[in-house]
Scaffold this motif. Structure first.
Motif, short mmCIF file in Angstrom:
data_model
loop_
_atom_site.label_atom_id
_atom_site.label_comp_id
_atom_site.label_asym_id
_atom_site.label_seq_id
_atom_site.Cartn_x
_atom_site.Cartn_y
_atom_site.Cartn_z
N GLY A 73 49.18 75.41 37.73
CA GLY A 73 48.91 74.36 38.54
C GLY A 73 48.89 73.04 38.02
N ARG A 74 48.66 72.97 36.72
CA ARG A 74 48.46 71.50 36.06
C ARG A 74 49.77 71.17 35.08
NH1 ARG A 74 42.54 70.93 34.08
NH2 ARG A 74 41.28 72.19 35.43
N GLU A 75 50.13 70.06 35.30
CA GLU A 75 51.37 69.94 34.48
C GLU A 75 51.56 68.70 33.33
OE1 GLU A 75 55.73 68.04 36.36
OE2 GLU A 75 54.57 68.84 37.89
N THR A 76 52.08 69.02 32.55
CA THR A 76 52.34 67.88 31.56
C THR A 76 53.66 68.01 30.94
OG1 THR A 76 51.15 67.03 29.35
CG2 THR A 76 51.64 69.64 29.58
N PHE A 100 44.63 70.42 29.78
CA PHE A 100 43.28 70.49 29.69
C PHE A 100 42.55 71.97 29.91
CE2 PHE A 100 43.75 66.18 29.70
CZ PHE A 100 42.96 65.54 29.29
N LEU A 101 43.39 72.88 29.30
CA LEU A 101 43.19 74.28 29.59
C LEU A 101 42.73 74.92 27.99
CD1 LEU A 101 45.47 75.70 32.01
CD2 LEU A 101 43.17 75.27 32.51
N ALA A 102 41.87 75.75 27.70
CA ALA A 102 41.35 76.45 26.73
C ALA A 102 41.49 77.95 26.94
CB ALA A 102 39.94 76.07 26.37
N VAL A 103 41.46 78.62 25.81
CA VAL A 103 41.82 80.12 25.74
C VAL A 103 40.28 80.82 25.89
CG1 VAL A 103 42.21 82.01 24.38
CG2 VAL A 103 43.81 80.08 24.40
N ASP A 104 40.14 81.53 26.77
CA ASP A 104 38.88 82.48 26.86
C ASP A 104 39.26 83.88 26.38
OD1 ASP A 104 36.77 84.17 27.35
OD2 ASP A 104 36.41 83.51 29.47
#
Length: 118
Positions: A73-76, A100-104
């Motif tokens: 849902g975040r666009e770039t 603005f997402l990171a890997v868990d």
């Protein structure tokens, strides 16, 4: 544990057309790789070629272009590599940073992060 798959949407720069792509989230990938056929189907054409190095040391020149990416849902806007036939689609760190997402890796998911100005 550091590799898993998610579905993202890739679109042209105008954001008019998007297509779902199942991509591998690999903590070592820097640039997003999307199959050439998908990018061309969206009307995206290469705008530059850059040199990349595989894990084994082999260097190749690959086509690249700017595209839109939607991840959870975040666009770039992001750079994508035109993947050749048989190449696995990859979600790279450059695109993840843009949304603005990171890997868990432990829970095999993407998590929101706060931008840093430090």
């Amino acid at each position: 544990m550091g590799i898993f798959n998610v579905t993202i949407q890739i679109g042209n720069l105008n954001g008019e057309h998007f297509e779902d792509v199942d991509v591998m989230v690999d903590t070592g990938a820097v640039t997003t790789v999307i199959p050439r056929s998908i990018l061309e189907g969206l009307g995206i054409t290469p705008t530059k070629r850059e040199t990349f190095e595989y894990a084994g040391g082999q260097r190749v020149e690959l086509d690249m272009a700017e595209a839109r990416a939607m991840v959870e849902g975040r666009e770039t806007g992001t750079w994508v590599i035109f993947g050749e036939e048989g190449t696995s689609p990859l979600l790279g760190a450059y695109t993840l940073e843009g949304v603005f997402l990171a890997v868990d890796p432990y829970n095999q998911r993407l998590i929101p992060v706060v931008g840093s100005l430090k």
